[in-house]
Design a protein around this motif. Sequence first.
Motif, PDB file in Angstrom:
ATOM      1  N   ALA A  65       0.875  -1.136   0.008  1.00 47.49           N
ATOM      2  CA  ALA A  65      -0.086  -0.019   0.109  1.00 47.49           C
ATOM      3  C   ALA A  65       0.800   1.401   0.205  1.00 47.49           C
ATOM      4  O   ALA A  65       2.290   1.093   0.400  1.00 47.49           O
ATOM      5  CB  ALA A  65      -0.973  -0.014   1.465  1.00 47.49           C
ATOM      6  N   LYS A  97      -5.940   4.736   8.179  1.00 39.46           N
ATOM      7  CA  LYS A  97      -7.332   4.702   7.638  1.00 39.46           C
ATOM      8  C   LYS A  97      -8.141   5.480   8.400  1.00 39.46           C
ATOM      9  O   LYS A  97      -9.091   6.232   8.273  1.00 39.46           O
ATOM     10  CB  LYS A  97      -7.782   3.513   7.250  1.00 39.46           C
ATOM     11  CG  LYS A  97      -9.420   3.281   6.730  1.00 39.46           C
ATOM     12  CD  LYS A  97      -9.663   1.790   6.578  1.00 39.46           C
ATOM     13  CE  LYS A  97     -11.183   1.749   6.268  1.00 39.46           C
ATOM     14  NZ  LYS A  97     -11.530   0.175   6.177  1.00 39.46           N
ATOM     15  N   GLN A 245      -2.948   4.324  -2.284  1.00 43.09           N
ATOM     16  CA  GLN A 245      -2.996   3.117  -3.112  1.00 43.09           C
ATOM     17  C   GLN A 245      -2.988   1.917  -2.259  1.00 43.09           C
ATOM     18  O   GLN A 245      -2.447   1.869  -1.082  1.00 43.09           O
ATOM     19  CB  GLN A 245      -1.793   3.007  -4.182  1.00 43.09           C
ATOM     20  CG  GLN A 245      -1.926   4.091  -5.027  1.00 43.09           C
ATOM     21  CD  GLN A 245      -0.699   3.800  -6.129  1.00 43.09           C
ATOM     22  OE1 GLN A 245      -0.093   2.958  -6.264  1.00 43.09           O
ATOM     23  NE2 GLN A 245      -0.368   5.116  -6.699  1.00 43.09           N
ATOM     24  N   LEU A 247      -5.506   0.381  -0.263  1.00 43.91           N
ATOM     25  CA  LEU A 247      -6.373   0.017   0.642  1.00 43.91           C
ATOM     26  C   LEU A 247      -7.097  -1.197   0.528  1.00 43.91           C
ATOM     27  O   LEU A 247      -7.264  -1.795   1.521  1.00 43.91           O
ATOM     28  CB  LEU A 247      -7.322   1.191   0.760  1.00 43.91           C
ATOM     29  CG  LEU A 247      -8.223   1.224   1.886  1.00 43.91           C
ATOM     30  CD1 LEU A 247      -7.328   1.198   3.179  1.00 43.91           C
ATOM     31  CD2 LEU A 247      -9.107   2.555   1.943  1.00 43.91           C
ATOM     32  N   GLU A 248      -7.333  -1.694  -0.617  1.00 42.75           N
ATOM     33  CA  GLU A 248      -8.008  -2.985  -0.861  1.00 42.75           C
ATOM     34  C   GLU A 248      -7.365  -4.258  -0.352  1.00 42.75           C
ATOM     35  O   GLU A 248      -7.819  -5.235   0.186  1.00 42.75           O
ATOM     36  CB  GLU A 248      -8.352  -3.193  -2.350  1.00 42.75           C
ATOM     37  CG  GLU A 248      -7.254  -3.706  -3.038  1.00 42.75           C
ATOM     38  CD  GLU A 248      -6.581  -2.433  -3.441  1.00 42.75           C
ATOM     39  OE1 GLU A 248      -5.478  -2.529  -4.698  1.00 42.75           O
ATOM     40  OE2 GLU A 248      -6.865  -1.097  -3.309  1.00 42.75           O
ATOM     41  N   ASN A 249      -6.045  -3.926  -0.114  1.00 45.70           N
ATOM     42  CA  ASN A 249      -5.373  -5.191   0.420  1.00 45.70           C
ATOM     43  C   ASN A 249      -5.384  -5.186   1.898  1.00 45.70           C
ATOM     44  O   ASN A 249      -4.612  -6.257   2.616  1.00 45.70           O
ATOM     45  CB  ASN A 249      -3.715  -4.899   0.211  1.00 45.70           C
ATOM     46  CG  ASN A 249      -3.540  -5.163  -1.469  1.00 45.70           C
ATOM     47  OD1 ASN A 249      -4.271  -5.872  -1.813  1.00 45.70           O
ATOM     48  ND2 ASN A 249      -2.508  -4.276  -1.894  1.00 45.70           N
ATOM     49  N   LYS A 251      -6.869  -6.096   5.387  1.00 45.91           N
ATOM     50  CA  LYS A 251      -7.780  -7.370   5.737  1.00 45.91           C
ATOM     51  C   LYS A 251      -7.912  -7.145   7.231  1.00 45.91           C
ATOM     52  O   LYS A 251      -7.212  -7.342   7.898  1.00 45.91           O
ATOM     53  CB  LYS A 251      -7.548  -8.761   5.286  1.00 45.91           C
ATOM     54  CG  LYS A 251      -7.032  -8.827   3.974  1.00 45.91           C
ATOM     55  CD  LYS A 251      -8.169  -8.621   2.858  1.00 45.91           C
ATOM     56  CE  LYS A 251      -7.844  -8.847   1.493  1.00 45.91           C
ATOM     57  NZ  LYS A 251      -8.653  -8.348   0.471  1.00 45.91           N
TER      58      LYS A 251
END
Length: 252
Positions: A65, A97, A245, A247-249, A251
Amino acid sequence: MKIKIQRWILPLLLVGVLTLGGCGDSPSANSSPVPSPSASEAASTSPQQASSPQISNVPRLEGKATVVMVVKGAPITIEVDGTNAPITAGNFVDLVKRGVYDGLVFHRVVREPEPFVVQGGDPQGKDPKFPAAGLGTGGFIDPATSKERYIPLEIKPKGAKEPTYSTTLQQAGVTAKPVLQHTRGAVAMARSNPPDSASSQFYFALSDLPFLDGSYAVFGYVTQGMEAVDQIQAGDRIESAKVTQGLENLKN
């Protein structure tokens, strides 16, 4: 008269100011190579809480990220490496975040007798009335548990499939160097004496610091804006920190 410090003593002096504790601009030139009182005090406040965090209950970053941190109007771009430090990186990205770092103070800057670290991330620093001398003792209070979140010491040796947890590489008998090393621009977690005592405080390495490898968890590197890091002074605040970049990683 200037006091000359032997090079083998210097790393011990510098590590003494890296652990969690009160403010300090630099180690004294005639300090003894023993842990600082502030580090011992911080370690004594929470060793039981920090001793056995549940790895399954903390965020993980599966991949990489990018975080952009702004200090004094200057952006600092950090590539966060969840491939080699999934829990440490996941914790940092999760705190970014949440906005935890926005407005926090860099409470410890050590450049003398030679460049060492810039350290921040104590949530107590968001309060402008909080005493500067007390900064460096706090961590992130997880609203889900109302307790401070601690993460395990996580270091992946070269050639290993998984990181080593909750112990330094030396204590684990590992002779291989870490994948993520303390080169200039490294970003790593500060902690007190117990290995699993890191929470939200982090530091930038101002120079190559190989004597920290295997003892502290590096989780990323500054890829742009290192000149801004070089200008940070104690008391400067993080204006903002955003995940731009990857952020979808993350969990949870």
